[in-house]
Design an enzyme around this catalytic site. Sequence first.
Site, PDB file in Angstrom:
ATOM      1  N   HIS A  74      -0.532  -5.359   3.712  1.00  0.00           N
ATOM      2  CA  HIS A  74       0.436  -4.875   2.748  1.00  0.00           C
ATOM      3  C   HIS A  74       1.644  -4.263   3.471  1.00  0.00           C
ATOM      4  CE1 HIS A  74      -2.892  -5.401   0.023  1.00  0.00           C
ATOM      5  NE2 HIS A  74      -3.596  -4.421   0.582  1.00  0.00           N
ATOM      6  N   TYR A 128      -3.564   8.417   5.398  1.00  0.00           N
ATOM      7  CA  TYR A 128      -2.176   8.053   5.657  1.00  0.00           C
ATOM      8  C   TYR A 128      -1.217   8.926   4.854  1.00  0.00           C
ATOM      9  CZ  TYR A 128      -2.989   5.007   1.541  1.00  0.00           C
ATOM     10  OH  TYR A 128      -3.329   4.506   0.311  1.00  0.00           O
TER      11      TYR A 128
END
Length: 468
Positions: free
Chosen positions: A70, A133
């Site tokens: 992605h 993240y």
Amino acid sequence: MTEFGKSLTITETPIPGLLVAELPVHGDSRGWFKENWQREKMVAAGLPDFGPVQNNVSFNDGIGTTRGIHAEPWDKWVSVATGRIFGAWVDLREGPSFGTVFTTEIDPSRAIFVPRGVGNSYQTLEANTAYTYLVNDHWSADAAYSNLNLADETAAIAWPIPLADVEISAKDVAHPRLADITPVPPQKTLIIGANGQLGLALRELFGDAARYEYAARDSLDLADSAFASARRWRDYDTIINAAAYTAVDDAETPDGRATAWAANVIGVAALARIATEHCITLVHVSSDYVFDGTKTGAYTENDTPRPLGVYGQTKAAGDAIISTVPRHYIVRTSWVIGEGKNFVRTIAALADKGVSPHVVDDQVGRLSFTEEIAAGIRHLLDREAPFGTYNLTGSGDAISWAEIAKRIFALTGHDPARVSGVSTSEYFASASGPIAPRPKNSELDISKIRASGFQPTDMIDALIAYLH
């Protein structure tokens, strides 16, 4: 096993902007501790100051869980809290590095900075892996993604566990091959005030490429309360503010004063908030009117503003606001000449009509042609010059308006003796409305921008080119 005792180091990869970080992890019999994101230390070590706003954790309880690839419209700081992953990244951005692949293993002692547009994927190598993240934009359903098939033959990622033997979502399996992907375009540059003198010069210089967007006041007004929501600001990496209220005499009237403060201060404050919040580089154009003109010699970027009138006061206030933006350039200029009505065209027209004008001879400075200002702005951006304030005018000796008028007469084939010099007070003696005070000395020191590698054109040479 997590490695203890590393020094904080940042390493480049074959993908531009994709950076691997070795993290210090401190452990003993009780477990371990690390600073997963420490802005001051990590920026000093070489990571971008990317301004994270959201922290996410993906927990994976089995070995072989595979996710991606992605490419998202924000920057990411990827790390592991527990466990270990094999990570694979593919550059899906427009440009020569499109399709470049980088792989590495990540455990708690290693992290990676993933820039916008780089495809991100991973495969868990240990059970109970917590993948974390940080991102510098809030998740949005309207955000545009680019995705690549995990089994793409061109990328040819050497997955440790064959894809046929791991758990993958149906959505990830259906992603397109590299040959079918439209590369992610770069973030855009927004030019505000695009129909003004400088805005037109910037449009001529940057052209009509998709990454440049031009906004006139009728489509984007800094003083409008809806300005903050007028764009998806994470789509921009640069804003050039060429808009300002510049009617220096009208600014001395009650209505003009309000308009000048709304455009040059309140609107600029809104722009500064946008740039700071979204890590945008902001270019702002300033003026010699922030000074009172009493200095002997040229004004430097470090001289304290001492504006005389309302216009100068609003520009000085705007400059102070812009200086708080982490990524900013203040380009201070004087006596601007570009498209449309201006001093040079007015004097040339008077010369042709046989008029012998009276022109102010007690104000000195240098002309600044919009073509030169636009080129200087592009230079600062392309060179990634240190942020801050830069004076930018034509080069050569500072002279008076009357001397410039005489040069214009001579260059257009007329007798310069027809120009008569008068003082500022004499020139405006018969004025019916308010007149703003002008700085007598508008000379700006341009040594700083010269040191950056930009050499301004001699203003008389530029005047000759402009007239012909």
